[in-house]
Enzyme design. Structure first.
Site, mmCIF file in Angstrom:
data_model
loop_
_atom_site.group_PDB
_atom_site.id
_atom_site.type_symbol
_atom_site.label_atom_id
_atom_site.label_comp_id
_atom_site.label_asym_id
_atom_site.label_seq_id
_atom_site.Cartn_x
_atom_site.Cartn_y
_atom_site.Cartn_z
ATOM 1 N N TYR A 140 64.451 -25.340 8.594
ATOM 2 C CA TYR A 140 63.633 -24.122 8.676
ATOM 3 C C TYR A 140 62.541 -24.102 7.602
ATOM 4 O O TYR A 140 61.620 -23.319 7.682
ATOM 5 C CB TYR A 140 64.496 -22.864 8.534
ATOM 6 N N LYS A 190 76.134 -33.581 11.500
ATOM 7 C CA LYS A 190 75.910 -34.591 12.553
ATOM 8 C C LYS A 190 75.728 -35.912 11.828
ATOM 9 O O LYS A 190 74.677 -36.562 11.920
ATOM 10 C CB LYS A 190 74.664 -34.253 13.372
ATOM 11 N N ASP A 222 78.388 -30.433 17.416
ATOM 12 C CA ASP A 222 78.576 -30.224 18.853
ATOM 13 C C ASP A 222 80.053 -29.997 19.173
ATOM 14 O O ASP A 222 80.409 -29.120 19.963
ATOM 15 C CB ASP A 222 77.978 -31.383 19.670
ATOM 16 N N ASP A 246 73.374 -21.188 11.653
ATOM 17 C CA ASP A 246 72.729 -20.148 12.444
ATOM 18 C C ASP A 246 73.336 -20.113 13.851
ATOM 19 O O ASP A 246 73.757 -19.068 14.357
ATOM 20 C CB ASP A 246 71.221 -20.466 12.511
ATOM 21 N N ASP A 250 76.301 -17.256 15.510
ATOM 22 C CA ASP A 250 76.034 -16.458 16.712
ATOM 23 C C ASP A 250 77.125 -16.701 17.756
ATOM 24 O O ASP A 250 77.559 -15.789 18.442
ATOM 25 C CB ASP A 250 74.670 -16.811 17.309
#
Ligand code: NAD
Length: 357
Positions: A140, A190, A222, A246, A250
């Site tokens: 970000y 990852k 994942d 993030d 959620d």
């Protein structure tokens, strides 16, 4: 007198923040806290008033306050603006300005709301997860970032950067939190494809050596996304970088039932910032429909972490539980047999329950 900077923001931000201040004022009275509130501009409303998503005045207010209560920013009105002056950039810059590197996002299933989750009761009952998200690094923020024109068409780039120092300090927060919980940390990355993840995994492993009583496991992001809905009870503390944290927090919202129930605390070296996990929800803004409980539960975290008042924090959380137990629900968690109420009414009921004690 502790000073609270109140940044309502855009969309449903002002609606949920208003109810939260109402509840905080009751908490202040009940626990003799003498809180002082001062409002500031952030996001789209700040762009409209000053041309900047993060006015200097807001930064000053936040730095001189004991804690920050924030609603949400963004909305279609500002979607056409370029990245550096979008509402969301105001929030990202504020987080960085205050060095708020640790975002704590608890996702705990309320007994009264088990059936509000789209997942089966047996899967979610008893789930209690803390997502610790790195907040001021990663993709970000990394440079270069942007879209450029090339002879072949446009080309976009985002850059993900992490340093040992950044990973170490967020890992410390996760292990410290795990010590006060069920002593398990799941580190998400990852590492099979990303260099930043490879560094992340190595540093987390090193930090873990100082916490032999905490079990550490590594999980690819994942797989973690899948495991969260398959068996959320396997998790205690999840630590993840800015992007994975993030997304996964959620997803954790759906275990609890609604994103309108998820609070967060952003902590660093200075003033702490408290905000609901959700955004400005333009689809329901201005309709008195938003669930204010995520914002109100963020205020409980404010009492706990910035004002060091666990008793007041627990009282706010109990007031929320009580109102839910009585069957009151905003539209996002309403079900047959429950009493559907507005944003304002929910705020009033929590404030009343808190005042009664
Ligand atoms: P969102 O969280 O605003 O909304 C997603 C969905 O959840 C919508 O259907 C919305 O109605 C619902 N929802 C969200 N909060 C709710 C609440 N308290 N009560 C009931 N329902 C609720 O995410 P989005 O739609 O992806 O983004 C909308 C805007 O918010 C965008 O401009 C985005 O950039 C911004 N945003 C801001 C923040 C922030 O300020 N921290 C976070 C995420 C998104």
């Amino acid at each position: 007198m502790p000073k609270i900077a109140v940044l309502p923001g855009d969309g449903i931000g002002p609606e949920v923040t208003q109810e939260t201040v109402k509840v905080l004022k009751v908490a202040a009275e009940r626990f003799a806290l003498s809180l002082v509130f001062e409002e500031g501009l952030l996001g789209g409303s700040a762009i409209d008033a000053t041309g900047s998503p993060l006015p200097k005045e807001t930064v000053r207010l936040c730095k001189e306050s004991d804690a920050i209560l924030f609603g949400a920013v963004g909305g279609p009105k500002w979607d056409a603006l370029s990245t550096p002056i979008r509402p969301e950039r105001g929030l990202l810059n504020l987080r960085r300005e205050l060095s708020l590197y640790a975002n704590l996002r608890p996702a705990k299933v309320f007994a009264a709301l088990i059936d509000a989750s789209p997942l089966k009761r047996a899967v979610v009952e008893g789930a209690d997860i803390l997502v610790v998200r790195e907040l001021i690094g990663g993709i970000y923020y990394g440079d270069p970032k942007g879209i450029e024109k090339t002879p072949e068409g446009e080309r976009a780039v985002d850059t993900c950067i992490y340093t040992t120092h950044e990973v170490k300090r967020i890992a410390e927060v996760a292990f410290q939190a795990a010590l006060k919980r069920r002593r398990k940390v799941t580190s998400v990355d990852k590492a099979n494809v990303m260099a930043t993840s490879e560094l992340w995994r190595g540093v987390v492993r090193e930090v873990a050596e100082a916490y032999p009583e905490v079990t550490l496991e590594h999980m690819y992001s994942d797989n973690c996304a899948m495991q969260l809905v398959r068996d959320p009870k396997q998790f205690d503390v999840i630590v993840a970088d800015n992007l994975f944290g993030d997304l996964l927090s959620d997803e954790a919202a759906m275990i609890v039932g609604s994103i309108g129930l998820l609070p967060s605390a952003s902590l660093g070296t200075g003033t702490g910032l408290y905000e609901p996990v959700h955004g400005s929800a333009p689809d329901i803004a201005g309709k008195d429909l938003a669930n204010p409980l995520a914002a109100i539960l963020s205020a409980a975290m404010l009492l706990r972490y910035s004002l060091d008042h666990d008793e007041a924090a627990r009282a706010v959380e109990r007031a929320v539980e009580e109102v839910l137990h009585q069957g009151y629900r905003t539209i996002d968690i309403a079900q047959t047999g429950t009493k559907q109420i507005s944003t304002k009414r929910m705020g009033d009921l929590v404030a009343e329950a808190l005042a009664k004690g």
